[in-house]
Design a protein around this motif. Structure first.
Motif, PDB file in Angstrom:
ATOM      1  N   LEU A 285       4.812  10.915   8.481  1.00 45.07           N
ATOM      2  CA  LEU A 285       5.184   9.989   9.547  1.00 45.07           C
ATOM      3  C   LEU A 285       4.788  10.548  10.913  1.00 45.07           C
ATOM      4  CD1 LEU A 285       6.550   7.482  10.655  1.00 45.07           C
ATOM      5  CD2 LEU A 285       8.755   8.661  10.487  1.00 45.07           C
ATOM      6  N   ALA A 286       5.024  11.843  11.125  1.00 43.90           N
ATOM      7  CA  ALA A 286       4.705  12.456  12.423  1.00 43.90           C
ATOM      8  C   ALA A 286       3.205  12.371  12.711  1.00 43.90           C
ATOM      9  CB  ALA A 286       5.176  13.909  12.440  1.00 43.90           C
ATOM     10  N   TYR A 287       2.376  12.695  11.720  1.00 42.39           N
ATOM     11  CA  TYR A 287       0.929  12.628  11.921  1.00 42.39           C
ATOM     12  C   TYR A 287       0.444  11.186  12.062  1.00 42.39           C
ATOM     13  CZ  TYR A 287      -0.057  17.587  11.274  1.00 42.39           C
ATOM     14  OH  TYR A 287      -0.133  18.946  11.448  1.00 42.39           O
ATOM     15  N   TYR A 288       1.066  10.261  11.336  1.00 37.35           N
ATOM     16  CA  TYR A 288       0.694   8.845  11.453  1.00 37.35           C
ATOM     17  C   TYR A 288       0.948   8.353  12.880  1.00 37.35           C
ATOM     18  CZ  TYR A 288       0.699   3.787  10.785  1.00 37.35           C
ATOM     19  OH  TYR A 288       0.436   2.444  10.901  1.00 37.35           O
ATOM     20  N   LEU A 289       2.128   8.666  13.425  1.00 40.81           N
ATOM     21  CA  LEU A 289       2.470   8.227  14.778  1.00 40.81           C
ATOM     22  C   LEU A 289       1.572   8.899  15.812  1.00 40.81           C
ATOM     23  CD1 LEU A 289       6.366   8.318  14.489  1.00 40.81           C
ATOM     24  CD2 LEU A 289       4.927   6.270  14.622  1.00 40.81           C
ATOM     25  N   LEU A 290       1.277  10.184  15.594  1.00 46.27           N
ATOM     26  CA  LEU A 290       0.430  10.920  16.529  1.00 46.27           C
ATOM     27  C   LEU A 290      -0.988  10.340  16.559  1.00 46.27           C
ATOM     28  CD1 LEU A 290       0.625  13.464  18.377  1.00 46.27           C
ATOM     29  CD2 LEU A 290      -0.383  14.750  16.497  1.00 46.27           C
ATOM     30  N   GLU A 291      -1.535  10.056  15.375  1.00 46.84           N
ATOM     31  CA  GLU A 291      -2.891   9.513  15.288  1.00 46.84           C
ATOM     32  C   GLU A 291      -2.970   8.071  15.794  1.00 46.84           C
ATOM     33  OE1 GLU A 291      -3.819  10.030  11.200  1.00 46.84           O
ATOM     34  OE2 GLU A 291      -4.009  12.216  11.344  1.00 46.84           O
ATOM     35  N   THR A 292      -1.811   7.371  15.735  1.00 46.68           N
ATOM     36  CA  THR A 292      -1.775   5.992  16.218  1.00 46.68           C
ATOM     37  C   THR A 292      -1.668   5.934  17.740  1.00 46.68           C
ATOM     38  OG1 THR A 292      -0.627   5.433  14.157  1.00 46.68           O
ATOM     39  CG2 THR A 292      -0.695   3.728  15.819  1.00 46.68           C
ATOM     40  N   GLY A 293      -1.286   7.039  18.356  1.00 43.16           N
ATOM     41  CA  GLY A 293      -1.238   7.096  19.816  1.00 43.16           C
ATOM     42  C   GLY A 293       0.149   7.105  20.414  1.00 43.16           C
ATOM     43  N   PHE A 294       1.190   7.293  19.590  1.00 41.33           N
ATOM     44  CA  PHE A 294       2.551   7.321  20.106  1.00 41.33           C
ATOM     45  C   PHE A 294       2.975   8.755  20.435  1.00 41.33           C
ATOM     46  CE2 PHE A 294       2.490   3.540  17.322  1.00 41.33           C
ATOM     47  CZ  PHE A 294       2.789   2.580  18.267  1.00 41.33           C
ATOM     48  N   LYS A 295       3.914   8.882  21.368  1.00 45.67           N
ATOM     49  CA  LYS A 295       4.472  10.184  21.720  1.00 45.67           C
ATOM     50  C   LYS A 295       5.511  10.573  20.675  1.00 45.67           C
ATOM     51  CE  LYS A 295       5.453   8.720  25.866  1.00 45.67           C
ATOM     52  NZ  LYS A 295       5.964   8.670  27.262  1.00 45.67           N
ATOM     53  N   VAL A 296       5.419  11.816  20.202  1.00 42.60           N
ATOM     54  CA  VAL A 296       6.285  12.284  19.109  1.00 42.60           C
ATOM     55  C   VAL A 296       6.880  13.636  19.467  1.00 42.60           C
ATOM     56  CG1 VAL A 296       6.409  12.863  16.648  1.00 42.60           C
ATOM     57  CG2 VAL A 296       4.812  11.113  17.432  1.00 42.60           C
ATOM     58  N   SER A 297       8.155  13.813  19.138  1.00 45.64           N
ATOM     59  CA  SER A 297       8.813  15.120  19.224  1.00 45.64           C
ATOM     60  C   SER A 297       9.447  15.420  17.879  1.00 45.64           C
ATOM     61  CB  SER A 297       9.891  15.134  20.311  1.00 45.64           C
ATOM     62  OG  SER A 297       9.315  15.221  21.591  1.00 45.64           O
ATOM     63  N   VAL A 298       9.189  16.616  17.360  1.00 48.16           N
ATOM     64  CA  VAL A 298       9.809  17.074  16.116  1.00 48.16           C
ATOM     65  C   VAL A 298      10.744  18.202  16.492  1.00 48.16           C
ATOM     66  CG1 VAL A 298       9.428  18.027  13.826  1.00 48.16           C
ATOM     67  CG2 VAL A 298       7.762  16.437  14.787  1.00 48.16           C
ATOM     68  N   GLU A 299      12.045  17.955  16.372  1.00 48.61           N
ATOM     69  CA  GLU A 299      13.056  18.877  16.867  1.00 48.61           C
ATOM     70  C   GLU A 299      13.569  19.817  15.782  1.00 48.61           C
ATOM     71  OE1 GLU A 299      14.292  19.034  20.275  1.00 48.61           O
ATOM     72  OE2 GLU A 299      12.323  18.086  20.314  1.00 48.61           O
ATOM     73  N   ASN A 300      13.996  20.991  16.221  1.00 46.80           N
ATOM     74  CA  ASN A 300      14.591  21.976  15.322  1.00 46.80           C
ATOM     75  C   ASN A 300      15.863  21.394  14.711  1.00 46.80           C
ATOM     76  OD1 ASN A 300      16.163  24.223  14.321  1.00 46.80           O
ATOM     77  ND2 ASN A 300      14.802  25.565  15.454  1.00 46.80           N
TER      78      ASN A 300
END
Length: 314
Positions: A52-67
């Motif tokens: 999901l994180a890579y899909y959103l990143l490649e689609t152009g959305f801002k993503v944060s993956v938190e600890n």
């Protein structure tokens, strides 16, 4: 967003709740709710958040993956008595609105492959140790079963071949992207080829860190002090809130560094002379090795045993 193996739960800033399947079809349905000003925040949940994180990143959305530990502590601070996927996604949304977020950039395909290889090697190393221990246990029996011993040796040989192939591939990838850095890191007495590879892979060529102290924290080698008033004064220990694989490798390297790395040897002897434990001195040597590696990576120089920092007063 709260992500599990099969589904992921979403709560937006307006409090609306959604649930989607954790696959490409679910990702497409979820992306229809977003615009280019959307900011997606999720916690790292093993491997399940990556797609999901890579899909959103490649689609152009801002993503944060938190600890996940940071998110967990925030949820505990709210004293919530409810523990469901829906409540977790709501609290993650609240967490995102109250903390300073860092954009997640992901990794290149080469770095992803390197990380997968290192994880596989870590698993195979444990299996190899288990097989060797089992083989030793069988060999000390009065009449060991020949078929069992032969089977264990075959498995061990096959595992060695597999690990060798993976190590060769990992070395090729590291040299292909960071050949100069790899050569310079291995000039440090005490850091061998395997540790140099792990340092480069896990730190993204040392680009993920802006200071040596951040790198030491990542390895879980920084001290954790517990003190309260005059009655509670706990013994300082390393935090261990970091990468265990890197910490274990550095601890093994510290023994060699104490023999052949003058700066590390002087540090070790100075700490032991003060009456401190040898283990504490070895941990200090681990920190010294990391700082040397960071300095070499950032300076573009090779290791120089006679180098003296200009910050040190004569």
């Amino acid at each position: 967003m709260d992500i599990s193996q099969k589904v992921f739960d979403v709560t937006d800033s307006d409090g609306n709740y959604y649930q989607f399947k954790n696959n490409e079809l679910g990702f497409k349905k979820f992306s229809k709710l977003l615009d280019f000003n959307s900011y997606c925040v999720m916690e790292a949940t093993g491997y399940y958040h990556y797609q999901l994180a890579y899909y959103l990143l490649e689609t152009g959305f801002k993503v944060s993956v938190e600890n996940p530990l940071s998110v967990k502590r925030y949820i505990q601070m709210r004293l919530s008595k409810l523990k469901t996927d829906k409540s977790d996604s709501k609290l993650i949304c609240e967490y995102a609105m109250h903390v300073e977020l860092k954009l997640w950039k992901g990794n290149s395909k080469e770095v992803q492959e390197c990380l997968q290889i290192t994880r596989a090697l870590w698993v195979y190393t444990k299996q190899r140790t288990m097989l060797k221990n089992k083989l030793h246990g069988e060999s000390v029996l009065g009449e060991p079963s020949k078929i069992v011993v032969r089977s264990l040796k075959q498995s061990l040989n096959q595992l060695d071949k597999t690990m060798q192939a993976l190590e060769e591939r990992l070395l090729f990838l590291v040299k292909d992207t960071h050949k100069d850095l790899f050569t310079r890191i291995t000039t440090i007495p005490g850091i061998g080829r395997k540790t140099a590879i792990m340092l480069i892979v896990l730190t993204g060529g040392f680009e993920r860190f802006s200071s040596a102290s951040e790198l030491c924290s990542y390895a879980g080698l920084t001290p954790m002090i517990r003190q309260s008033g005059s009655s509670v004064k706990g013994r300082p220990r390393i935090s261990k809130m970091g990468n265990q694989k890197l910490r274990n490798l550095l601890f093994m390297c510290s023994f060699t560094a104490c023999k052949y790395n003058k700066a590390c040897r002087d540090l070790y002897e100075r700490i032991v002379a003060k009456g401190k434990s040898k283990k504490l001195a070895l941990i200090a040597v681990c920190n010294k090795l990391l700082k040397q590696a960071f300095a070499i990576a950032k300076s573009g120089l090779i290791f120089d045993a006679t180098y003296k920092s200009t910050l040190v007063k004569n």
